[in-house]
Enzyme design. Structure first.
Site, PDB file in Angstrom:
ATOM      1  N   LYS A 114      12.762   8.327   2.561  1.00 24.41           N
ATOM      2  CA  LYS A 114      14.046   8.128   1.253  1.00 24.41           C
ATOM      3  C   LYS A 114      13.667   6.915   0.456  1.00 24.41           C
ATOM      4  O   LYS A 114      13.678   6.782  -0.553  1.00 24.41           O
ATOM      5  CB  LYS A 114      15.266   8.336   1.828  1.00 24.41           C
ATOM      6  CG  LYS A 114      16.196   8.469   0.548  1.00 24.41           C
ATOM      7  CD  LYS A 114      17.675   8.965   1.252  1.00 24.41           C
ATOM      8  CE  LYS A 114      18.797   8.755   0.240  1.00 24.41           C
ATOM      9  NZ  LYS A 114      20.055   9.066   0.789  1.00 24.41           N
ATOM     10  N   GLN A 160      18.421   0.562  -1.858  1.00 27.87           N
ATOM     11  CA  GLN A 160      17.955   0.870  -3.245  1.00 27.87           C
ATOM     12  C   GLN A 160      18.393  -0.111  -4.457  1.00 27.87           C
ATOM     13  O   GLN A 160      17.908  -0.287  -5.679  1.00 27.87           O
ATOM     14  CB  GLN A 160      18.665   2.389  -3.629  1.00 27.87           C
ATOM     15  CG  GLN A 160      18.025   3.311  -2.424  1.00 27.87           C
ATOM     16  CD  GLN A 160      18.589   4.652  -2.672  1.00 27.87           C
ATOM     17  OE1 GLN A 160      18.494   5.082  -3.959  1.00 27.87           O
ATOM     18  NE2 GLN A 160      18.975   5.461  -1.802  1.00 27.87           N
ATOM     19  N   CYS A 183      19.547 -40.331  19.190  1.00 27.99           N
ATOM     20  CA  CYS A 183      19.806 -41.123  17.829  1.00 27.99           C
ATOM     21  C   CYS A 183      21.551 -41.580  18.362  1.00 27.99           C
ATOM     22  O   CYS A 183      21.545 -42.548  18.982  1.00 27.99           O
ATOM     23  CB  CYS A 183      19.957 -40.016  16.618  1.00 27.99           C
ATOM     24  SG  CYS A 183      20.123 -41.074  15.430  1.00 27.99           S
ATOM     25  N   GLY A 223      23.359 -40.537  20.366  1.00 26.54           N
ATOM     26  CA  GLY A 223      23.944 -40.375  21.733  1.00 26.54           C
ATOM     27  C   GLY A 223      22.947 -41.597  22.373  1.00 26.54           C
ATOM     28  O   GLY A 223      23.622 -42.269  23.346  1.00 26.54           O
ATOM     29  N   GLU A 231       9.546 -18.537   0.953  1.00 31.67           N
ATOM     30  CA  GLU A 231      10.685 -17.919   0.941  1.00 31.67           C
ATOM     31  C   GLU A 231      11.785 -18.639  -0.161  1.00 31.67           C
ATOM     32  O   GLU A 231      11.654 -19.802  -0.257  1.00 31.67           O
ATOM     33  CB  GLU A 231      11.231 -18.316   2.199  1.00 31.67           C
ATOM     34  CG  GLU A 231      12.843 -17.654   2.543  1.00 31.67           C
ATOM     35  CD  GLU A 231      13.552 -18.350   3.782  1.00 31.67           C
ATOM     36  OE1 GLU A 231      14.679 -17.976   3.986  1.00 31.67           O
ATOM     37  OE2 GLU A 231      12.828 -18.959   4.621  1.00 31.67           O
ATOM     38  N   THR A 289      21.082   4.103   2.872  1.00 35.00           N
ATOM     39  CA  THR A 289      20.185   3.359   2.240  1.00 35.00           C
ATOM     40  C   THR A 289      20.490   2.881   1.008  1.00 35.00           C
ATOM     41  O   THR A 289      19.593   2.085   0.155  1.00 35.00           O
ATOM     42  CB  THR A 289      18.754   4.430   2.119  1.00 35.00           C
ATOM     43  OG1 THR A 289      19.327   5.436   1.300  1.00 35.00           O
ATOM     44  CG2 THR A 289      18.468   5.029   3.589  1.00 35.00           C
TER      45      THR A 289
END
Length: 536
Positions: free
Chosen positions: A222, A191, A380, A382, A139, A187
């Protein structure tokens, strides 16, 4: 050799590239393939470790101690494949590597340029571990057209061109906005986004179109025509009730089949989606509900506690209950009595954080949980604040505090029961740190072993007396106060193997009051194999 799927985004950010990547990984696994997911971020930070949670959300830590983008948490939760340091790279790290090589003379006096030196560094990163898996899903952060992303797109263009034909495909996420005034899905943004990709030499094989409305066949045709993809490869991505519906929703839309078709894999193995069917059954048919107050510092942005939010959901799945978290700004309890607010919750969770702001409110929440026998989990910071609360109000150390807060104030205000960690053992090495060290990558990071006290509540929960969990912190509870605190009733039930670092504390005589130095939420998963507390 792995097949590569490059996942890009266009039109706007936050379309769900990370979720789409994770869901695709889960679907490929369901068909019997092995996968690994990676994130390439174009920002110039070396990693997200020094970014404010308000800036970039949660920092996700891997077993081998890398501070990474929160999307790697999605990857792990959906695939169960533990992320590694080599699964996350930023432009800052790429440029840092190139400059280090230049300083060493690795380039033999050549002029250093984006092409080929930066792009070669990116391609070298992409090749790591390519013989270990069937599919590598990569990604690319940001949006096509962002100036800082151009070296990554160019590297991908070169990489695809250099590989054998049919070994790499491109999956592009876009937005189909709906104009209510005209009653139309538009769209044109899609495009233009694809045109932007094509202008830098990349052509998508699969289009994933985020939409709030069903996409009619006419619009699909399309998009396919103008974007040069097959109609079957135009995949709708609709809003979901839960992110864990994504694998089933994308399968219904044909995403996994479109990807396999793009690679020419036929006949495609049939998917086994029983895991995800069960996950959704548990989410949609709970047998009860519990309300949890998450009292923290960064509650204005839920992504700052992403792993915790998802882990609460996973715990609900395992026990077939709906967990309803409420995000509470801890600073409120520095001005107001927490009792009228917290007494309506079934449990209290105090998560990690950095700095003194809001900590007195967290201490007040820990005291309320202790005194009123409300289930408490401190993670941690906490845990550290629960120890400070116990020291002040039970162990007769009224000035108990942390060196972290003294450091900020520049004056000694506290008897420090939490101190800056200067030395610890990692494997067979001794790691040393100073308070003046650089901030990035200098904490105790990654997976460490803890030994649990037999018969303790945590040993019952884990079903073991030796565990391994991930850490991200630079302050520790001082073991020197163990005897005094245990006499008061707060027991050190988990320690590092050398016995020097407290990992877990719990109150005796309390139904559930546990503090952990690590972040157990980073390894949580929606798998039905999660051990239910009903089995403990």
């Amino acid at each position: 050799m792995a097949r590569y799927v490059f996942i890009t985004g266009g039109v706007v950010s936050s379309l769900g590239k990370g979720l789409a990547s994770a869901a695709l990984g889960a679907l490929l696994q369901a068909r019997g393939f092995s996968v690994r997911l990676r994130k390439l971020d174009p920002y110039l930070n070396v990693d997200p470790g020094t970014m404010s949670p308000f800036e970039h959300g949660e920092v996700f830590v891997t077993d081998d101690g890398a501070e990474t983008d929160l999307d790697l948490g999605h990857y792990e939760r959906f695939t169960g494949v533990a992320a590694r340091r080599t699964d996350s790279i930023s432009a800052g790290r790429i440029y840092s590597n190139v400059l280090e090589k230049e300083r060493r003379g690795d380039y033999l006096g050549k002029t250093i340029q984006v092409i080929p030196h930066v792009t070669n560094e990116i391609k070298d990163f992409l090749r790591i571990g390519e013989d270990e898996t069937d599919f590598m899903l990569c990604e690319i952060g940001g949006t096509v057209g962002d100036i800082e992303g151009l070296p990554f797109f160019e590297a991908i263009r070169q990489f695809i061109h250099e590989r054998p034909r049919g070994q790499c495909i491109l999956m592009h996420l876009t937005l189909l906005p709906y104009l209510s005034a005209s009653g139309e899905l538009k769209t044109k943004p899609t495009q233009h986004s694809v045109k932007e990709l094509q202008s830098i030499g990349l052509t998508p094989d699969v289009l994933v179109c985020r939409s709030e409305q069903p996409i009619p066949d006419r619009e699909r045709e399309k998009i396919a025509l103008f974007c040069n993809v097959r109609k079957e490869a135009v995949i709708a991505a609709y809003d979901l009730k839960s992110i864990y519906e994504a694998p089933l929703a994308y399968h219904r839309e044909g995403l996994d089949q479109a990807v396999l078709d793009a690679f020419g894999i036929a006949p495609a193995p049939r998917p086994n989606l029983s895991r995800w069917i069960d996950v959704m059954d548990r989410l949609e048919n709970p047998e009860g509900e519990v309300r949890i107050a998450v009292v923290g510092k960064y509650t204005q942005l839920e992504d700052a506690y992403k792993s915790i939010a998802e882990a609460l959901t996973h715990g609900g799945m395992a026990n077939r209950v709906r967990v309803i978290p409420e995000w509470v700004d801890s600073e409120i309890f520095e001005r107001e009595d927490p009792a009228p607010f917290l007494e309506r919750f079934d449990g209290i969770l105090v998560p990690g954080g950095f700095g003194e702001r809001g900590t007195e409110g967290m201490i007040a929440a820990a005291r309320f949980a202790r005194e009123h026998k409300v289930p408490y989990l401190g993670i941690c910071l906490g845990m550290q604040l629960a120890v400070i609360e116990a020291s002040r109000n039970v162990a007769k150390l009224p000035d108990a505090g942390s060196e972290e807060f003294d450091h900020e104030a520049g004056a000694k205000r506290f008897t420090p029961v939490v101190y800056h960690l200067k030395e610890w053992v990692q494997g067979n090495r001794v790691i040393e740190r100073k308070a003046t060290d650089d901030k990035g990558g200098t904490m105790r990071l990654g997976a460490y072993t803890a030994l649990l006290k037999p018969g303790s509540l945590v040993a019952q929960v884990y079903g073991a007396t030796e565990i391994e969990e991930r850490h991200r912190h630079r302050y520790e509870v001082d073991i020197a106060y163990r005897e005094r605190l245990e006499e008061a009733g707060l027991h050190f039930t988990g320690l590092s193997p050398d016995g020097r670092l407290p990992e877990i504390v719990e109150w005796s005589g309390h139904p559930w009051f546990i503090g952990v130095q690590f972040t157990p939420s980073s390894r949580a998963s929606p798998s039905i194999r999660i051990r239910s507390l009903r089995d403990s």
